[in-house]
Design a protein around this motif. Structure first.
Motif, PDB file in Angstrom:
ATOM      1  N   TYR A 135      65.184  26.721  75.031  1.00 47.81           N
ATOM      2  CA  TYR A 135      63.783  27.592  76.360  1.00 47.81           C
ATOM      3  C   TYR A 135      64.997  27.760  77.667  1.00 47.81           C
ATOM      4  CZ  TYR A 135      60.161  29.534  79.431  1.00 47.81           C
ATOM      5  OH  TYR A 135      59.493  29.988  80.036  1.00 47.81           O
ATOM      6  N   MET A 136      64.794  29.146  78.271  1.00 53.51           N
ATOM      7  CA  MET A 136      65.479  29.020  79.255  1.00 53.51           C
ATOM      8  C   MET A 136      65.495  29.718  80.869  1.00 53.51           C
ATOM      9  SD  MET A 136      69.746  30.767  78.361  1.00 53.51           S
ATOM     10  CE  MET A 136      69.763  30.343  80.421  1.00 53.51           C
ATOM     11  N   SER A 137      65.509  29.736  81.436  1.00 52.53           N
ATOM     12  CA  SER A 137      65.382  30.801  82.823  1.00 52.53           C
ATOM     13  C   SER A 137      66.840  31.291  82.474  1.00 52.53           C
ATOM     14  CB  SER A 137      65.888  29.853  84.176  1.00 52.53           C
ATOM     15  OG  SER A 137      64.655  29.400  84.991  1.00 52.53           O
ATOM     16  N   PRO A 138      67.127  33.230  82.457  1.00 51.47           N
ATOM     17  CA  PRO A 138      68.239  34.015  82.031  1.00 51.47           C
ATOM     18  C   PRO A 138      69.056  33.407  83.089  1.00 51.47           C
ATOM     19  CG  PRO A 138      65.760  34.872  82.928  1.00 51.47           C
ATOM     20  CD  PRO A 138      65.488  33.726  83.096  1.00 51.47           C
ATOM     21  N   ASP A 139      70.222  32.834  83.083  1.00 54.72           N
ATOM     22  CA  ASP A 139      71.712  32.563  83.768  1.00 54.72           C
ATOM     23  C   ASP A 139      72.262  33.193  82.573  1.00 54.72           C
ATOM     24  OD1 ASP A 139      72.152  31.344  86.588  1.00 54.72           O
ATOM     25  OD2 ASP A 139      73.497  30.914  84.749  1.00 54.72           O
ATOM     26  N   THR A 153      69.796  29.356  69.544  1.00 54.54           N
ATOM     27  CA  THR A 153      70.134  30.552  70.042  1.00 54.54           C
ATOM     28  C   THR A 153      69.835  30.533  71.389  1.00 54.54           C
ATOM     29  OG1 THR A 153      67.730  30.022  70.005  1.00 54.54           O
ATOM     30  CG2 THR A 153      68.458  31.018  67.690  1.00 54.54           C
ATOM     31  N   VAL A 154      70.007  31.187  72.180  1.00 54.65           N
ATOM     32  CA  VAL A 154      69.471  31.629  73.231  1.00 54.65           C
ATOM     33  C   VAL A 154      67.843  31.892  73.591  1.00 54.65           C
ATOM     34  CG1 VAL A 154      69.823  32.184  75.875  1.00 54.65           C
ATOM     35  CG2 VAL A 154      71.649  31.338  74.505  1.00 54.65           C
ATOM     36  N   MET A 155      67.502  31.700  74.430  1.00 56.99           N
ATOM     37  CA  MET A 155      65.601  32.370  74.612  1.00 56.99           C
ATOM     38  C   MET A 155      65.626  32.129  75.969  1.00 56.99           C
ATOM     39  SD  MET A 155      63.558  29.509  71.684  1.00 56.99           S
ATOM     40  CE  MET A 155      62.296  31.239  71.666  1.00 56.99           C
ATOM     41  N   PRO A 156      66.124  33.121  76.067  1.00 54.33           N
ATOM     42  CA  PRO A 156      65.612  33.753  78.242  1.00 54.33           C
ATOM     43  C   PRO A 156      63.921  33.808  78.485  1.00 54.33           C
ATOM     44  CG  PRO A 156      67.335  35.459  77.029  1.00 54.33           C
ATOM     45  CD  PRO A 156      67.064  34.185  75.809  1.00 54.33           C
TER      46      PRO A 156
END
Length: 262
Positions: A135-139, A153-156
């Motif tokens: 889980y990330m801040s979208p960057d 995966t990437v979870m923005p």
């Protein structure tokens, strides 16, 4: 009636028919969770490790999740990479499997994830064989670093977790979708089925929804609404949306009707 074949999502070697992931928190009762899973047709459910109480049948969240559903333990409460790694290892030792959603949050006001610590935890756990969903801040650059670290995966986030404010990070998520070649799951902030459909129309591979379903007046029906919205949004993306014009354009000819000339 035409038959439309669903495309499938593959994460960590598992093939998923549903692109809606759900959470297990905030429900008025754990006993409603099986009905929400059934109505939404979700195949993945996330849960905090603190909800796994092997000594209590009543309080152990695992007793309310049907067999065959993919467990996605999260590292909620972790403030550093080290804490997230320890929680992930505990979840595996308790029989929750190899999937893990990395959440590293040190900001107590907005609950925004710490991307740097998330990348560190992802690298360690991916090497240990975990299927890591961070889980990330979208960057964009941090998303690329997560791919390099071994993320599945990437979870923005769409907006602050639990806020139901919708997708406020649309442009950043679009960039990540365009540039990252692993599944993109929009997580946090989605408050309405229409917003989930919008995320799918953008090209997201899945969405994770908890608060909007759990706090609805009827979580079971809302789960169904989200399941349908995600499927509709994915179908729209696959069909390729029609063009957008700045002017009107008639769908039928305006000339030749009853001898009129315009």
């Amino acid at each position: 009636m035409c038959s439309i074949k669903k495309d499938k999502l593959i994460i960590g070697g598992r093939t998923l028919n549903s692109r809606l992931f759900i959470g297990s928190g905030k429900f008025p009762s754990k006993s409603i969770i099986p009905s929400v899973i059934e109505s939404s047709e979700s195949e993945v459910i996330t849960m905090a490790l603190r909800r796994v109480d092997l000594d209590s049948k009543e309080h152990n969240i695992l007793n309310f999740i049907p067999k065959g559903i993919q467990l996605l333990p999260n590292t909620s409460g972790a403030r550093t990479a080290e804490e997230a790694i320890r929680i992930a290892r505990l979840a595996r030792a308790m029989g929750c499997g190899d999937w893990v959603k990395i959440e590293v949050v040190r900001d107590n006001k907005y609950l925004l994830p710490d991307n740097m610590e998330t990348i560190k935890a992802t690298e360690v756990l991916a090497k240990e064989g975990f299927v890591v969903l961070p889980y990330m801040s979208p960057d964009l650059m941090d998303a690329k670093r997560l791919v390099d670290a071994g993320a599945a995966t990437v979870m923005p986030l769409g907006s602050p977790i639990g806020s139901n404010r919708g997708i406020r990070t649309e442009e950043m998520i679009k960039i990540i979708i365009d540039e990252i070649n692993i599944p993109i799951i929009v997580d946090a902030g989605i408050g309405k089925p229409s917003e989930a459909a919008f995320a799918m129309e953008m090209g997201a591979d899945a969405v994770l929804v908890n608060t909007a379903i759990a706090t609805a007046q009827d979580p079971v029906i809302m789960g169904r609404a989200f399941g349908m919205a995600v499927e509709a949004g994915r179908l729209a993306y696959e069909a390729k949306l029609g063009r957008v014009l700045n002017r009107a354009e008639a769908s039928s000819p305006l000339t030749g009707f009853l001898g009129d000339k315009i």
